[in-house]
Design a protein around this motif. Structure first.
Motif, PDB file in Angstrom:
ATOM      1  N   GLY A  98      -4.549  -2.061   4.390  1.00 60.20           N
ATOM      2  CA  GLY A  98      -4.911  -1.416   5.649  1.00 60.20           C
ATOM      3  C   GLY A  98      -5.256   0.054   5.535  1.00 60.20           C
ATOM      4  O   GLY A  98      -5.713   0.659   6.500  1.00 60.20           O
ATOM      5  N   ASP A  99      -5.049   0.646   4.365  1.00 58.71           N
ATOM      6  CA  ASP A  99      -5.350   2.074   4.238  1.00 58.71           C
ATOM      7  C   ASP A  99      -6.335   2.361   3.110  1.00 58.71           C
ATOM      8  O   ASP A  99      -6.428   3.485   2.624  1.00 58.71           O
ATOM      9  CB  ASP A  99      -4.060   2.887   4.043  1.00 58.71           C
ATOM     10  N   PRO A 101      -2.449  -6.395   5.273  1.00 62.85           N
ATOM     11  CA  PRO A 101      -1.080  -5.910   5.443  1.00 62.85           C
ATOM     12  C   PRO A 101      -1.125  -4.499   6.020  1.00 62.85           C
ATOM     13  O   PRO A 101      -1.756  -3.609   5.457  1.00 62.85           O
ATOM     14  CB  PRO A 101      -0.518  -5.900   4.010  1.00 62.85           C
ATOM     15  N   ALA A 102      -0.496  -4.300   7.152  1.00 64.52           N
ATOM     16  CA  ALA A 102      -0.539  -2.991   7.824  1.00 64.52           C
ATOM     17  C   ALA A 102       0.833  -2.656   8.397  1.00 64.52           C
ATOM     18  O   ALA A 102       0.938  -2.050   9.462  1.00 64.52           O
ATOM     19  CB  ALA A 102      -1.598  -3.013   8.920  1.00 64.52           C
ATOM     20  N   ALA A 103       1.882  -3.067   7.688  1.00 67.18           N
ATOM     21  CA  ALA A 103       3.236  -2.883   8.233  1.00 67.18           C
ATOM     22  C   ALA A 103       4.021  -1.793   7.506  1.00 67.18           C
ATOM     23  O   ALA A 103       5.210  -1.608   7.768  1.00 67.18           O
ATOM     24  CB  ALA A 103       3.991  -4.212   8.165  1.00 67.18           C
ATOM     25  N   GLY A 104       3.345  -1.081   6.605  1.00 67.26           N
ATOM     26  CA  GLY A 104       4.058  -0.049   5.824  1.00 67.26           C
ATOM     27  C   GLY A 104       4.460   1.132   6.696  1.00 67.26           C
ATOM     28  O   GLY A 104       3.964   1.308   7.818  1.00 67.26           O
ATOM     29  N   LEU A 105       5.369   1.958   6.177  1.00 73.35           N
ATOM     30  CA  LEU A 105       5.903   3.082   6.966  1.00 73.35           C
ATOM     31  C   LEU A 105       4.964   4.274   7.025  1.00 73.35           C
ATOM     32  O   LEU A 105       5.057   5.097   7.936  1.00 73.35           O
ATOM     33  CB  LEU A 105       7.239   3.543   6.356  1.00 73.35           C
ATOM     34  N   GLY A 106       4.072   4.412   6.046  1.00 75.14           N
ATOM     35  CA  GLY A 106       3.152   5.547   6.047  1.00 75.14           C
ATOM     36  C   GLY A 106       3.854   6.875   5.843  1.00 75.14           C
ATOM     37  O   GLY A 106       3.496   7.893   6.438  1.00 75.14           O
ATOM     38  N   VAL A 107       4.855   6.871   4.971  1.00 83.51           N
ATOM     39  CA  VAL A 107       5.674   8.068   4.738  1.00 83.51           C
ATOM     40  C   VAL A 107       4.824   9.257   4.258  1.00 83.51           C
ATOM     41  O   VAL A 107       5.069  10.395   4.634  1.00 83.51           O
ATOM     42  CB  VAL A 107       6.783   7.730   3.693  1.00 83.51           C
ATOM     43  N   ARG A 108       3.784   8.958   3.462  1.00 82.69           N
ATOM     44  CA  ARG A 108       2.965  10.051   2.909  1.00 82.69           C
ATOM     45  C   ARG A 108       2.189  10.788   3.993  1.00 82.69           C
ATOM     46  O   ARG A 108       1.637  11.838   3.744  1.00 82.69           O
ATOM     47  CB  ARG A 108       1.974   9.491   1.869  1.00 82.69           C
ATOM     48  N   LYS A 164      -0.601   4.451  10.423  1.00 82.34           N
ATOM     49  CA  LYS A 164      -1.598   5.216   9.657  1.00 82.34           C
ATOM     50  C   LYS A 164      -2.936   4.469   9.667  1.00 82.34           C
ATOM     51  O   LYS A 164      -3.991   5.081   9.561  1.00 82.34           O
ATOM     52  CB  LYS A 164      -1.127   5.456   8.222  1.00 82.34           C
ATOM     53  N   GLU A 165      -2.887   3.147   9.831  1.00 84.32           N
ATOM     54  CA  GLU A 165      -4.118   2.346   9.854  1.00 84.32           C
ATOM     55  C   GLU A 165      -4.971   2.661  11.081  1.00 84.32           C
ATOM     56  O   GLU A 165      -6.126   2.281  11.157  1.00 84.32           O
ATOM     57  CB  GLU A 165      -3.776   0.849   9.839  1.00 84.32           C
ATOM     58  N   PRO A 224       9.888  -3.363   6.359  1.00 86.58           N
ATOM     59  CA  PRO A 224       8.875  -3.060   5.336  1.00 86.58           C
ATOM     60  C   PRO A 224       9.462  -3.174   3.927  1.00 86.58           C
ATOM     61  O   PRO A 224       9.802  -2.183   3.297  1.00 86.58           O
ATOM     62  CB  PRO A 224       8.466  -1.619   5.674  1.00 86.58           C
ATOM     63  N   LEU A 225       9.589  -4.414   3.454  1.00 89.62           N
ATOM     64  CA  LEU A 225      10.262  -4.646   2.170  1.00 89.62           C
ATOM     65  C   LEU A 225       9.312  -4.524   0.985  1.00 89.62           C
ATOM     66  O   LEU A 225       9.717  -4.698  -0.155  1.00 89.62           O
ATOM     67  CB  LEU A 225      10.917  -6.039   2.172  1.00 89.62           C
ATOM     68  N   GLY A 226       8.033  -4.258   1.266  1.00 87.70           N
ATOM     69  CA  GLY A 226       7.061  -4.105   0.176  1.00 87.70           C
ATOM     70  C   GLY A 226       5.818  -4.950   0.418  1.00 87.70           C
ATOM     71  O   GLY A 226       5.830  -5.881   1.240  1.00 87.70           O
ATOM     72  N   GLN A 251       5.988  -8.262  10.110  1.00 91.77           N
ATOM     73  CA  GLN A 251       6.908  -8.151   8.974  1.00 91.77           C
ATOM     74  C   GLN A 251       8.112  -7.387   9.535  1.00 91.77           C
ATOM     75  O   GLN A 251       7.977  -6.234   9.938  1.00 91.77           O
ATOM     76  CB  GLN A 251       6.255  -7.361   7.835  1.00 91.77           C
TER      77      GLN A 251
HETATM   78  P1  UTP Z   1       1.317   1.523   0.817  1.00 95.92           P
HETATM   79  O1  UTP Z   1       2.381   1.632  -0.182  1.00 95.92           O
HETATM   80  O2  UTP Z   1       0.091   2.351   0.666  1.00 95.92           O
HETATM   81  O3  UTP Z   1       1.848   1.779   2.305  1.00 95.92           O
HETATM   82  O4  UTP Z   1       0.941   0.007   0.982  1.00 95.92           O
HETATM   83  P2  UTP Z   1       3.121   2.527   2.810  1.00 95.92           P
HETATM   84  O5  UTP Z   1       4.355   1.935   2.248  1.00 95.92           O
HETATM   85  O6  UTP Z   1       2.970   2.551   4.295  1.00 95.92           O
HETATM   86  O7  UTP Z   1       2.815   3.979   2.208  1.00 95.92           O
HETATM   87  P3  UTP Z   1       3.749   5.266   2.106  1.00 95.92           P
HETATM   88  O8  UTP Z   1       4.016   5.378   0.635  1.00 95.92           O
HETATM   89  O9  UTP Z   1       4.973   5.010   2.939  1.00 95.92           O
HETATM   90  O10 UTP Z   1       2.905   6.386   2.616  1.00 95.92           O
HETATM   91  C1  UTP Z   1      -0.389  -0.478   1.058  1.00 95.92           C
HETATM   92  C2  UTP Z   1      -0.611  -1.321   2.309  1.00 95.92           C
HETATM   93  O11 UTP Z   1       0.394  -2.311   2.424  1.00 95.92           O
HETATM   94  C3  UTP Z   1       1.024  -2.243   3.685  1.00 95.92           C
HETATM   95  C4  UTP Z   1       0.777  -0.836   4.210  1.00 95.92           C
HETATM   96  O12 UTP Z   1       0.739  -0.810   5.626  1.00 95.92           O
HETATM   97  C5  UTP Z   1      -0.559  -0.469   3.588  1.00 95.92           C
HETATM   98  O13 UTP Z   1      -1.633  -0.820   4.419  1.00 95.92           O
HETATM   99  N1  UTP Z   1       2.465  -2.546   3.536  1.00 95.92           N
HETATM  100  C6  UTP Z   1       3.225  -1.884   2.630  1.00 95.92           C
HETATM  101  C7  UTP Z   1       3.027  -3.514   4.341  1.00 95.92           C
HETATM  102  O14 UTP Z   1       2.343  -4.141   5.179  1.00 95.92           O
HETATM  103  N2  UTP Z   1       4.362  -3.768   4.230  1.00 95.92           N
HETATM  104  C8  UTP Z   1       5.170  -3.105   3.346  1.00 95.92           C
HETATM  105  O15 UTP Z   1       6.367  -3.396   3.301  1.00 95.92           O
HETATM  106  C9  UTP Z   1       4.547  -2.136   2.521  1.00 95.92           C
END
Ligand code: UTP
Length: 294
Positions: free
Chosen positions: A131-132, A10-17, A27-28, A107-109, A104
Protein backbone atom coordinates in the motif's frame (compact mmCIF):
# COMPACT_ATOMS: atom_id res chain seq x y z
CA UNK A 1 -3.29 -22.20 -18.04
CA UNK A 2 -3.58 -20.47 -14.65
CA UNK A 3 -4.46 -16.74 -14.74
CA UNK A 4 -4.12 -14.07 -12.05
CA UNK A 5 -7.56 -12.61 -11.34
CA UNK A 6 -7.31 -11.25 -7.80
CA UNK A 7 -5.14 -8.64 -6.10
CA UNK A 8 -4.46 -7.96 -2.43
CA UNK A 9 -3.27 -4.63 -0.99
CA UNK A 10 -1.95 -4.94 2.58
CA UNK A 11 -2.58 -1.54 4.16
CA UNK A 12 -2.81 -2.32 7.87
CA UNK A 13 0.69 -1.31 8.95
CA UNK A 14 1.27 1.33 11.64
CA UNK A 15 3.23 3.74 9.44
CA UNK A 16 5.66 4.53 12.26
CA UNK A 17 8.17 6.11 9.85
CA UNK A 18 5.63 8.79 8.99
CA UNK A 19 4.52 9.81 12.47
CA UNK A 20 2.88 12.07 13.55
CA UNK A 21 0.99 12.32 10.21
CA UNK A 22 -0.03 8.66 10.53
CA UNK A 23 -1.23 8.72 14.14
CA UNK A 24 -4.89 9.00 13.16
CA UNK A 25 -4.83 8.61 9.36
CA UNK A 26 -3.45 5.83 7.15
CA UNK A 27 -0.17 6.49 5.37
CA UNK A 28 -1.80 4.89 2.30
CA UNK A 29 -4.13 7.92 2.20
CA UNK A 30 -1.36 10.55 2.10
CA UNK A 31 -1.88 12.47 -1.15
CA UNK A 32 0.67 12.46 -3.93
CA UNK A 33 -0.33 15.79 -5.51
CA UNK A 34 -4.14 15.33 -5.25
CA UNK A 35 -4.62 11.56 -5.20
CA UNK A 36 -4.08 9.27 -2.19
CA UNK A 37 -1.19 6.84 -2.62
CA UNK A 38 -3.49 3.80 -2.53
CA UNK A 39 -5.55 5.11 -5.48
CA UNK A 40 -2.46 4.95 -7.72
CA UNK A 41 -2.12 1.30 -6.69
CA UNK A 42 -5.79 0.48 -7.33
CA UNK A 43 -5.49 2.14 -10.77
CA UNK A 44 -2.37 0.08 -11.56
CA UNK A 45 -4.29 -3.10 -10.72
CA UNK A 46 -7.23 -2.13 -12.94
CA UNK A 47 -4.92 -1.11 -15.81
CA UNK A 48 -3.28 -4.53 -15.48
CA UNK A 49 -6.65 -6.20 -16.13
CA UNK A 50 -7.60 -7.29 -12.58
CA UNK A 51 -10.99 -6.29 -11.22
CA UNK A 52 -11.25 -8.06 -7.85
CA UNK A 53 -9.30 -6.32 -5.11
CA UNK A 54 -9.00 -7.02 -1.39
CA UNK A 55 -7.63 -4.28 0.85
CA UNK A 56 -6.30 -5.40 4.23
CA UNK A 57 -7.16 -2.63 6.67
CA UNK A 58 -6.67 -2.14 10.38
CA UNK A 59 -7.09 0.40 13.16
CA UNK A 60 -7.50 4.03 11.99
CA UNK A 61 -7.94 2.95 8.35
CA UNK A 62 -11.63 3.80 7.84
CA UNK A 63 -10.88 6.63 5.42
CA UNK A 64 -9.59 4.06 2.89
CA UNK A 65 -13.03 2.41 2.79
CA UNK A 66 -14.77 5.80 2.57
CA UNK A 67 -12.49 6.93 -0.25
CA UNK A 68 -13.56 4.14 -2.61
CA UNK A 69 -17.22 4.26 -1.53
CA UNK A 70 -20.06 6.20 -3.15
CA UNK A 71 -20.45 9.64 -1.56
CA UNK A 72 -24.07 10.70 -2.14
CA UNK A 73 -23.81 13.94 -0.16
CA UNK A 74 -20.74 15.12 -2.06
CA UNK A 75 -22.30 14.16 -5.40
CA UNK A 76 -25.47 16.17 -4.62
CA UNK A 77 -23.38 19.23 -3.62
CA UNK A 78 -21.25 19.06 -6.77
CA UNK A 79 -24.38 18.68 -8.91
CA UNK A 80 -25.96 21.73 -7.23
CA UNK A 81 -22.80 23.74 -7.91
CA UNK A 82 -22.84 22.57 -11.55
CA UNK A 83 -19.29 21.19 -11.31
CA UNK A 84 -19.69 18.39 -13.87
CA UNK A 85 -15.99 17.54 -14.13
CA UNK A 86 -15.46 16.98 -10.39
CA UNK A 87 -18.81 15.18 -10.15
CA UNK A 88 -17.77 12.70 -12.83
CA UNK A 89 -14.42 12.14 -11.14
CA UNK A 90 -16.02 11.41 -7.76
CA UNK A 91 -18.64 9.11 -9.34
CA UNK A 92 -15.95 7.15 -11.22
CA UNK A 93 -14.04 6.65 -7.96
CA UNK A 94 -17.07 4.94 -6.41
CA UNK A 95 -17.20 2.32 -9.18
CA UNK A 96 -13.52 1.75 -10.01
CA UNK A 97 -13.52 -1.98 -9.29
CA UNK A 98 -14.96 -4.63 -6.97
CA UNK A 99 -13.13 -3.68 -3.79
CA UNK A 100 -13.46 -5.89 -0.71
CA UNK A 101 -12.05 -5.28 2.75
CA UNK A 102 -10.87 -7.39 5.63
CA UNK A 103 -9.30 -6.32 8.89
CA UNK A 104 -5.98 -7.43 10.26
CA UNK A 105 -6.78 -7.18 13.94
CA UNK A 106 -3.16 -6.59 14.99
CA UNK A 107 -0.27 -5.42 12.78
CA UNK A 108 1.74 -8.62 13.25
CA UNK A 109 3.67 -8.19 10.00
CA UNK A 110 3.28 -8.31 6.21
CA UNK A 111 3.21 -12.14 6.18
CA UNK A 112 0.30 -12.10 8.62
CA UNK A 113 -1.51 -9.41 6.59
CA UNK A 114 -1.26 -11.61 3.47
CA UNK A 115 -2.50 -14.61 5.49
CA UNK A 116 -5.66 -12.57 6.23
CA UNK A 117 -6.45 -12.80 2.46
CA UNK A 118 -6.76 -16.61 2.38
CA UNK A 119 -10.59 -16.76 2.23
CA UNK A 120 -10.68 -14.22 -0.62
CA UNK A 121 -7.90 -15.88 -2.61
CA UNK A 122 -8.79 -19.55 -2.01
CA UNK A 123 -6.72 -21.74 -4.37
CA UNK A 124 -5.72 -19.30 -7.11
CA UNK A 125 -2.50 -17.42 -7.83
CA UNK A 126 -2.87 -13.83 -6.63
CA UNK A 127 -1.14 -10.48 -6.81
CA UNK A 128 0.13 -8.56 -3.76
CA UNK A 129 0.87 -4.83 -4.04
CA UNK A 130 2.13 -2.98 -0.97
CA UNK A 131 0.00 0.00 0.00
CA UNK A 132 2.94 2.39 0.19
CA UNK A 133 4.91 1.46 -2.96
CA UNK A 134 4.10 3.38 -6.13
CA UNK A 135 5.64 2.52 -9.50
CA UNK A 136 5.61 4.91 -12.45
CA UNK A 137 6.06 3.00 -15.72
CA UNK A 138 4.83 2.84 -19.32
CA UNK A 139 3.44 -0.69 -18.91
CA UNK A 140 1.95 -1.15 -15.41
CA UNK A 141 4.45 -2.93 -13.16
CA UNK A 142 1.85 -5.55 -12.16
CA UNK A 143 1.10 -6.24 -15.84
CA UNK A 144 4.82 -6.88 -16.40
CA UNK A 145 4.76 -9.46 -13.58
CA UNK A 146 1.58 -11.03 -15.00
CA UNK A 147 3.22 -11.35 -18.44
CA UNK A 148 6.08 -13.32 -16.86
CA UNK A 149 3.61 -15.35 -14.75
CA UNK A 150 1.81 -16.38 -17.95
CA UNK A 151 5.09 -17.91 -19.16
CA UNK A 152 6.43 -19.51 -15.97
CA UNK A 153 3.14 -20.34 -14.11
CA UNK A 154 4.90 -19.89 -10.80
CA UNK A 155 5.56 -17.23 -8.13
CA UNK A 156 7.06 -14.00 -9.53
CA UNK A 157 8.52 -11.14 -7.47
CA UNK A 158 9.37 -7.58 -8.60
CA UNK A 159 13.02 -6.77 -7.88
CA UNK A 160 15.41 -3.88 -8.27
CA UNK A 161 19.18 -3.62 -7.82
CA UNK A 162 19.99 -1.42 -4.81
CA UNK A 163 23.34 -0.01 -3.59
CA UNK A 164 25.29 -2.34 -1.25
CA UNK A 165 24.79 0.04 1.70
CA UNK A 166 20.99 -0.27 1.36
CA UNK A 167 20.60 -4.08 1.29
CA UNK A 168 19.77 -4.21 5.01
CA UNK A 169 16.50 -2.30 4.36
CA UNK A 170 15.06 -4.95 2.01
CA UNK A 171 14.35 -8.61 1.38
CA UNK A 172 17.26 -9.76 -0.80
CA UNK A 173 17.43 -12.57 -3.40
CA UNK A 174 19.95 -15.30 -3.95
CA UNK A 175 19.36 -15.85 -7.66
CA UNK A 176 20.87 -16.49 -11.09
CA UNK A 177 19.92 -14.52 -14.18
CA UNK A 178 18.19 -16.81 -16.71
CA UNK A 179 17.36 -14.13 -19.29
CA UNK A 180 17.98 -10.38 -19.21
CA UNK A 181 16.03 -9.08 -16.19
CA UNK A 182 14.61 -12.53 -15.25
CA UNK A 183 16.14 -14.34 -12.25
CA UNK A 184 15.60 -17.87 -10.96
CA UNK A 185 15.50 -17.58 -7.18
CA UNK A 186 17.20 -20.15 -4.94
CA UNK A 187 16.84 -18.31 -1.62
CA UNK A 188 15.61 -15.07 0.00
CA UNK A 189 16.81 -13.24 3.12
CA UNK A 190 14.93 -10.48 4.96
CA UNK A 191 17.05 -7.40 5.80
CA UNK A 192 20.53 -9.05 5.71
CA UNK A 193 23.64 -7.22 6.89
CA UNK A 194 25.86 -5.91 4.07
CA UNK A 195 28.31 -8.80 4.63
CA UNK A 196 25.63 -11.50 4.52
CA UNK A 197 23.61 -10.27 1.55
CA UNK A 198 23.66 -12.87 -1.26
CA UNK A 199 23.14 -10.12 -3.90
CA UNK A 200 21.98 -6.54 -4.35
CA UNK A 201 18.64 -7.67 -5.84
CA UNK A 202 15.98 -6.26 -3.53
CA UNK A 203 12.32 -7.22 -3.35
CA UNK A 204 10.01 -4.31 -4.22
CA UNK A 205 6.35 -4.11 -3.26
CA UNK A 206 4.83 -6.25 -6.04
CA UNK A 207 4.37 -10.04 -6.09
CA UNK A 208 2.38 -12.77 -7.81
CA UNK A 209 2.15 -15.63 -5.36
CA UNK A 210 0.93 -19.22 -5.61
CA UNK A 211 -1.73 -20.19 -3.02
CA UNK A 212 0.76 -22.71 -1.57
CA UNK A 213 1.99 -19.76 0.52
CA UNK A 214 -1.02 -20.04 2.89
CA UNK A 215 -0.14 -23.35 4.59
CA UNK A 216 3.38 -21.96 5.07
CA UNK A 217 2.05 -18.70 6.57
CA UNK A 218 -0.30 -20.68 8.85
CA UNK A 219 2.70 -21.98 10.76
CA UNK A 220 4.92 -18.91 10.41
CA UNK A 221 6.85 -17.59 13.40
CA UNK A 222 7.93 -13.94 13.88
CA UNK A 223 11.19 -13.10 12.11
CA UNK A 224 13.14 -9.84 11.59
CA UNK A 225 11.77 -7.00 13.75
CA UNK A 226 9.52 -9.46 15.65
CA UNK A 227 7.08 -9.47 12.68
CA UNK A 228 5.69 -12.38 10.64
CA UNK A 229 7.61 -11.76 7.44
CA UNK A 230 6.33 -12.58 3.95
CA UNK A 231 9.94 -13.07 2.82
CA UNK A 232 10.42 -15.90 5.36
CA UNK A 233 7.36 -17.71 3.99
CA UNK A 234 8.51 -17.18 0.39
CA UNK A 235 11.86 -18.68 1.41
CA UNK A 236 10.06 -21.90 2.42
CA UNK A 237 7.86 -21.89 -0.72
CA UNK A 238 10.95 -21.41 -2.85
CA UNK A 239 12.25 -24.84 -1.70
CA UNK A 240 9.01 -26.47 -2.90
CA UNK A 241 8.27 -24.58 -6.14
CA UNK A 242 10.08 -22.59 -8.83
CA UNK A 243 10.27 -18.84 -8.08
CA UNK A 244 11.34 -15.95 -10.28
CA UNK A 245 12.45 -12.35 -9.84
CA UNK A 246 11.68 -9.73 -12.49
CA UNK A 247 13.71 -6.53 -12.81
CA UNK A 248 10.73 -4.47 -13.94
CA UNK A 249 10.82 -1.39 -16.14
CA UNK A 250 9.80 1.76 -14.27
CA UNK A 251 10.59 3.94 -11.29
CA UNK A 252 9.53 2.91 -7.82
CA UNK A 253 8.80 5.28 -4.93
CA UNK A 254 8.57 4.16 -1.30
CA UNK A 255 6.01 6.73 -0.18
CA UNK A 256 5.96 5.25 3.33
CA UNK A 257 9.23 7.05 4.05
CA UNK A 258 9.55 10.82 4.06
CA UNK A 259 12.21 11.22 1.39
CA UNK A 260 10.47 8.81 -1.01
CA UNK A 261 7.21 10.66 -0.43
CA UNK A 262 8.77 14.05 -1.24
CA UNK A 263 10.44 12.66 -4.38
CA UNK A 264 7.15 11.18 -5.61
CA UNK A 265 5.29 14.43 -4.92
CA UNK A 266 7.78 16.57 -6.86
CA UNK A 267 8.10 14.17 -9.81
CA UNK A 268 4.37 13.47 -10.12
CA UNK A 269 3.65 17.22 -9.98
CA UNK A 270 6.20 17.84 -12.75
CA UNK A 271 4.46 15.23 -14.90
CA UNK A 272 1.04 16.88 -14.51
CA UNK A 273 0.15 19.13 -17.48
CA UNK A 274 -2.05 21.38 -15.30
CA UNK A 275 0.76 22.02 -12.79
CA UNK A 276 4.09 21.47 -14.48
CA UNK A 277 4.55 24.96 -15.99
CA UNK A 278 4.12 26.96 -12.78
CA UNK A 279 5.76 24.27 -10.61
CA UNK A 280 8.84 24.02 -12.87
CA UNK A 281 9.19 27.81 -12.73
CA UNK A 282 8.96 27.70 -8.93
CA UNK A 283 11.62 24.96 -8.73
CA UNK A 284 13.92 26.97 -11.04
CA UNK A 285 13.70 30.00 -8.75
CA UNK A 286 14.21 27.79 -5.71
CA UNK A 287 17.31 26.11 -7.22
CA UNK A 288 18.79 29.50 -8.09
CA UNK A 289 18.24 30.58 -4.47
CA UNK A 290 19.78 27.38 -3.08
CA UNK A 291 22.85 27.86 -5.32
CA UNK A 292 23.37 31.52 -4.31
CA UNK A 293 26.59 32.06 -2.34
CA UNK A 294 25.88 32.63 1.36
P1 UTP B 1 5.77 -1.55 5.92
O1 UTP B 1 6.72 -2.23 6.81
O2 UTP B 1 6.29 -0.58 4.92
O3 UTP B 1 4.61 -0.79 6.72
O4 UTP B 1 4.88 -2.64 5.23
P2 UTP B 1 4.57 -0.29 8.20
O5 UTP B 1 4.79 -1.40 9.15
O6 UTP B 1 3.28 0.47 8.29
O7 UTP B 1 5.80 0.73 8.15
P3 UTP B 1 6.54 1.50 9.34
O8 UTP B 1 7.88 0.83 9.39
O9 UTP B 1 5.71 1.33 10.58
O10 UTP B 1 6.63 2.92 8.87
C1 UTP B 1 4.55 -2.63 3.85
C2 UTP B 1 3.04 -2.69 3.63
O11 UTP B 1 2.47 -3.75 4.38
C3 UTP B 1 1.42 -3.29 5.19
C4 UTP B 1 1.65 -1.79 5.37
O12 UTP B 1 0.43 -1.10 5.56
C5 UTP B 1 2.34 -1.40 4.08
O13 UTP B 1 1.43 -1.00 3.09
N1 UTP B 1 1.43 -4.02 6.48
C6 UTP B 1 2.56 -4.10 7.22
C7 UTP B 1 0.26 -4.61 6.91
O14 UTP B 1 -0.79 -4.55 6.24
N2 UTP B 1 0.26 -5.25 8.12
C8 UTP B 1 1.37 -5.34 8.91
O15 UTP B 1 1.29 -5.94 9.98
C9 UTP B 1 2.55 -4.73 8.42
Amino acid sequence: MKKVKKAVIPAAGLGVRFLPATKAQPKEMLPIVDKPAIQYIVEEIIESGINEILIITGKSKRSIVDHFDKSLELEVRLEEKGNAELLEMVQELGKLADIYYTRQKEPLGLGHAVYCARQFVRDEPFAVLLGDDIVQSDRPCLRQLMDLYDQVQSTVIAVMEVPQEEVSKYGILDAVQEQPGIYRISDLVEKPSQDNAPSRLAIMGRYIIEPGIFPVLAGAEPGAGGEIQLTDALKVLCREQAMYGLAFQGKRYDVGNKLGYLQATVEFALARPDLSGAFREYLRTLCAKINEPV
